[in-house]
Design a protein around this motif. Structure first.
Motif, PDB file in Angstrom:
ATOM      1  N   ALA A  62      44.891  43.278  51.269  1.00 53.83           N
ATOM      2  CA  ALA A  62      44.719  43.248  49.815  1.00 53.83           C
ATOM      3  C   ALA A  62      44.156  41.911  49.333  1.00 53.83           C
ATOM      4  N   ARG A  63      43.445  41.973  48.198  1.00 60.47           N
ATOM      5  CA  ARG A  63      42.982  40.773  47.502  1.00 60.47           C
ATOM      6  C   ARG A  63      43.634  40.664  46.123  1.00 60.47           C
ATOM      7  N   PHE A  64      44.515  41.590  45.815  1.00 61.48           N
ATOM      8  CA  PHE A  64      45.317  41.562  44.604  1.00 61.48           C
ATOM      9  C   PHE A  64      46.776  41.303  45.016  1.00 61.48           C
ATOM     10  N   ALA A  65      47.474  40.466  44.248  1.00 62.02           N
ATOM     11  CA  ALA A  65      48.900  40.247  44.492  1.00 62.02           C
ATOM     12  C   ALA A  65      49.592  39.997  43.162  1.00 62.02           C
TER      13      ALA A  65
ATOM     14  N   PHE B 127      46.937  48.252  38.201  1.00 61.71           N
ATOM     15  CA  PHE B 127      45.790  47.407  37.879  1.00 61.71           C
ATOM     16  C   PHE B 127      44.732  47.587  38.971  1.00 61.71           C
ATOM     17  N   VAL B 128      43.520  47.889  38.555  1.00 62.28           N
ATOM     18  CA  VAL B 128      42.441  48.147  39.511  1.00 62.28           C
ATOM     19  C   VAL B 128      41.173  47.447  39.056  1.00 62.28           C
ATOM     20  N   ASP B 129      40.328  47.075  40.031  1.00 65.89           N
ATOM     21  CA  ASP B 129      39.007  46.571  39.686  1.00 65.89           C
ATOM     22  C   ASP B 129      38.048  47.753  39.583  1.00 65.89           C
ATOM     23  N   SER B 130      37.115  47.643  38.664  1.00 70.33           N
ATOM     24  CA  SER B 130      36.080  48.660  38.477  1.00 70.33           C
ATOM     25  C   SER B 130      34.799  47.910  38.150  1.00 70.33           C
ATOM     26  N   GLN B 131      33.990  47.670  39.205  1.00 66.14           N
ATOM     27  CA  GLN B 131      32.817  46.792  39.053  1.00 66.14           C
ATOM     28  C   GLN B 131      33.247  45.471  38.420  1.00 66.14           C
ATOM     29  N   SER B 132      32.744  45.141  37.247  1.00 66.30           N
ATOM     30  CA  SER B 132      33.051  43.851  36.628  1.00 66.30           C
ATOM     31  C   SER B 132      34.305  43.889  35.751  1.00 66.30           C
ATOM     32  N   ASP B 133      34.951  45.047  35.629  1.00 62.19           N
ATOM     33  CA  ASP B 133      36.107  45.198  34.749  1.00 62.19           C
ATOM     34  C   ASP B 133      37.415  45.250  35.526  1.00 62.19           C
ATOM     35  N   LEU B 134      38.500  44.927  34.824  1.00 60.36           N
ATOM     36  CA  LEU B 134      39.853  45.108  35.345  1.00 60.36           C
ATOM     37  C   LEU B 134      40.552  46.115  34.439  1.00 60.36           C
TER      38      LEU B 134
ATOM     39  N   ASP C 181      40.167  47.236  45.080  1.00 67.23           N
ATOM     40  CA  ASP C 181      41.540  46.742  45.194  1.00 67.23           C
ATOM     41  C   ASP C 181      42.432  47.265  44.086  1.00 67.23           C
ATOM     42  N   MET C 182      43.753  47.068  44.282  1.00 68.39           N
ATOM     43  CA  MET C 182      44.728  47.525  43.284  1.00 68.39           C
ATOM     44  C   MET C 182      46.036  46.772  43.458  1.00 68.39           C
ATOM     45  N   ALA C 183      46.842  46.795  42.398  1.00 67.63           N
ATOM     46  CA  ALA C 183      48.206  46.272  42.450  1.00 67.63           C
ATOM     47  C   ALA C 183      49.007  47.010  41.384  1.00 67.63           C
ATOM     48  N   ILE C 184      50.323  47.116  41.593  1.00 70.43           N
ATOM     49  CA  ILE C 184      51.178  47.866  40.671  1.00 70.43           C
ATOM     50  C   ILE C 184      52.401  47.030  40.313  1.00 70.43           C
ATOM     51  N   LYS C 185      52.763  47.074  39.040  1.00 70.65           N
ATOM     52  CA  LYS C 185      53.959  46.379  38.556  1.00 70.65           C
ATOM     53  C   LYS C 185      54.504  47.125  37.346  1.00 70.65           C
TER      54      LYS C 185
END
Length: 420
Positions: free
Chosen positions: A210-213, A111-118, A102-106
Motif C-alpha cells: 500500500a501507499r495509503f496509510a 478513501f481512494v485515489d481517482s486520477q488526480s482526485d481523492l 490505492d485505498m484506505a478505510i477508517k
C-alpha cells in the motif's frame, strides 16, 4: 604528430555528413503512436455507485475491513467481497473508480485515489457505498498504462481525462529552431513522451504494498515515489494539510505506532508522526537496490528486496532490521528468497509472497527465513494479509484464502480466480 592530427581531421570531415542532420525548420514524421481516449471532466466526476459484480482481470491492492474485502482492479475500480464465510466468499459488486490504484478505510469511510482526485465513500453498508466528498486535483495527473512501447501522442487537458489509448498511425510536424544532432526522431519521441506515464470505529488492514496509510484522523499518502502527503480525515472528507519531499525514493508505506516506515528501491526511510500533522524525518538505512515492501512488529522491520525489470539487480532477499531506535536502524540478518513481493506478520508467523506463499517461524526474529513452516506454490502472490488465523493472498491469478489456525495443517479455503 602534426601528420596524425591532419589524418584525424580529414577522416572526421569525411564522416561528418553521415552524422549531421539538416538544419530544418520543420519536419514531418509518420509513425505508430498511442492516441488518447478522453472522458469529459463532468462525466469523470459524476457521483459513483456500486454496480453488479465483475470478474477480476488485473487485481492490485487488497484491504480488509470487518467481514469485507476490498480488492483494487488496477486503474478501474474496486471489487467488494463479502467474506463472512471465507470458504465461500461472495463477490457482491464493483465500484467503478477511474484511475484507482490505492485505498484506505477508517470509521466506515473509504478513501481512494481517482486520477488526480481523492474520493471519500461512506461504506457503513459496504454493499451500498455512497460518495461523500471529492478533493479535486490533489494528486499529479497520471496517465493509464499503454501496455506497449509506442510513443504517446499529444494530450490536450481541455478535452478531459485520458482513460485509455488507441494505437494508430499518426503524422506530426516537428518544428526545429536550431541545429540538432542526428538521431531517430520517432524513437526519441517515444522516449520523451513516455515520461508522462509517470468495526464502525476501526481502521482497515491493508497489504504491505500500500501507499495509503491511516493513523488516527490523518491519511498519509506516497505520491510519485517521492512526495509524502498528509490529509486530515476528521470530518467525512480529506483535506490536504501538508506535502513534502521524502528523503529518498519511496514505494510502500507502513504505519506502526508513532512512525511511518517507507520502503524504497535503495533503503528504508523512517519518519516520526508523534506530531501527526507534520511528519519528522528520523533515519534512512540503505540496502542493495531492489523493490521492497515492509512490515513491522515490536522492535523489528521485515523487508523483502526483489530483483526485476525496474529494481536494478539480481538479489532476492528477506531482511530483518532492528528498529528499536527508529533514528538508528540496523540490518541484523538477510535470507535468500526466490522472488519475494508482499508480506504480513501475525505473532510468531511471517507470511511472504515468494513464488506463491511461504510461512516462516519468527519467534526469534534474527532467525527469520531459516525455519520454513509451510509453502504453497499454486498461485503467484503479490500481496497478503494475515489476520485472525485467516490468510488472504492476492496475485496475478486472483484471491486465495488459507486457514492457518493449525500452523502444521495450513489449508486452502477458497479462491476467486481472474478472468483470463
Amino acid at each position: 604528430m602534426k601528420y596524425s592530427k591532419l589524418l584525424y581531421l580529414l577522416a572526421f570531415s569525411l564522416l561528418f555528413p553521415l552524422f549531421s542532420c539538416e538544419d530544418d525548420v520543420e519536419r514531418t514524421e509518420t509513425f505508430m503512436a498511442n492516441v488518447p481516449v478522453y472522458m469529459s471532466y463532468s462525466e469523470f466526476r459524476q457521483e459513483k455507485s456500486i454496480s453488479k459484480s465483475q470478474e477480476m482481470i488485473q487485481p492490485g491492492k487488497i484491504c480488509m475491513y470487518g467481514n469485507y474485502l476490498f480488492i483494487n482492479e488496477i486503474s478501474k475500480g474496486i471489487h467488494i467481497i463479502n467474506n463472512s464465510n471465507p470458504k465461500n466468499p461472495e463477490n457482491i459488486g464493483f465500484l467503478e473508480i477511474i484511475g484507482n490504484i490505492d485505498m484506505a478505510i477508517k470509521d466506515n469511510l473509504l478513501f481512494v485515489d481517482s486520477q488526480s482526485d481523492l474520493v471519500c465513500f461512506d461504506i457503513s453498508n459496504p454493499e451500498k457505498p455512497t460518495e461523500k466528498s471529492r478533493s479535486k486535483d490533489v494528486f499529479y495527473y497520471v496517465f493509464p498504462s499503454t501496455g506497449n512501447n509506442y510513443p504517446i501522442d499529444d494530450v490536450d487537458p481541455e478535452k478531459g481525462v485520458v482513460i485509455d489509448w488507441v494505437v494508430q498511425k499518426i503524422t506530426k510536424k516537428v518544428e526545429r529552431n536550431r541545429p540538432m544532432p542526428c538521431y531517430d526522431f520517432a524513437s526519441d519521441l517515444s522516449s520523451s513522451w513516455s515520461s508522462y506515464n509517470k468495526s464502525s470505529k476501526a481502521t482497515a488492514i491493508t497489504g504491505s504494498m500500500a501507499r495509503f496509510a491511516v493513523n488516527g484522523d490523518y491519511l498519509y499518502v506516497i505520491e510519485n515515489n517521492y512526495l509524502l502527503k498528509v490529509f486530515s480525515i476528521s470530518d467525512n472528507k480529506a483535506s490536504l494539510i501538508k506535502s513534502e519531499y521524502a528523503r529518498s525514493t519511496v514505494e510502500t508505506l507502513f504505519c506502526y505506532k508513532e512512525n511511518l516506515f517507507m520502503g524504497g528501491p535503495s533503503g528504508l526511510c523512517i519518519y516520526s508522526i508523534e506530531d501527526p500533522q507534520s511528519p519528522k524525518y528520523l533515519s534512512f538505512i540503505t540496502h542493495i537496490v531492489g523493490c521492497d515492501p515492509v512490515v513491522v512488529q515490536d522492535d523489528y522491520a521485515y523487508v523483502t528486496v526483489r530483483s526485476g525489470n525496474f529494481c536494478g539487480q539480481n538479489a532476492n532477499e528477506l531482511m530483518v532490521i532492528d528498529v528499536k531506535e527508529p533514528s538508528n536502524p540496523q540490518i541484523k540478518a538477510t535470507f535468500t528468497m526466490q522472488e519475494p513481493y508482499g508480506l504480513s506478520i501475525d505473532g510468531n508467523h511471517l507470511f511472504v509472497c515468494d513464488n506463491g506463499i511461504k510461512i516462516f517461524d519468527v519467534s526469534n526474529p534474527l532467525e527469520a527465513g531459516k525455519k520454513q513452516l509451510a509453502a504453497f506454490d499454486n498461485m503467484h502472490g503479490f500481496d497478503v494479509i494475515a489476520y485472525g488465523n485467516l490468510l488472504m493472498m492476492i496475485g496475478n491469478d486472483g484471491l486465495s484464502q488459507y486457514d492457518y489456525s493449525d500452523i502444521n495443517n495450513v489449508h486452502l479455503l477458497s479462491t476467486i480466480s481472474v478472468n483470463k
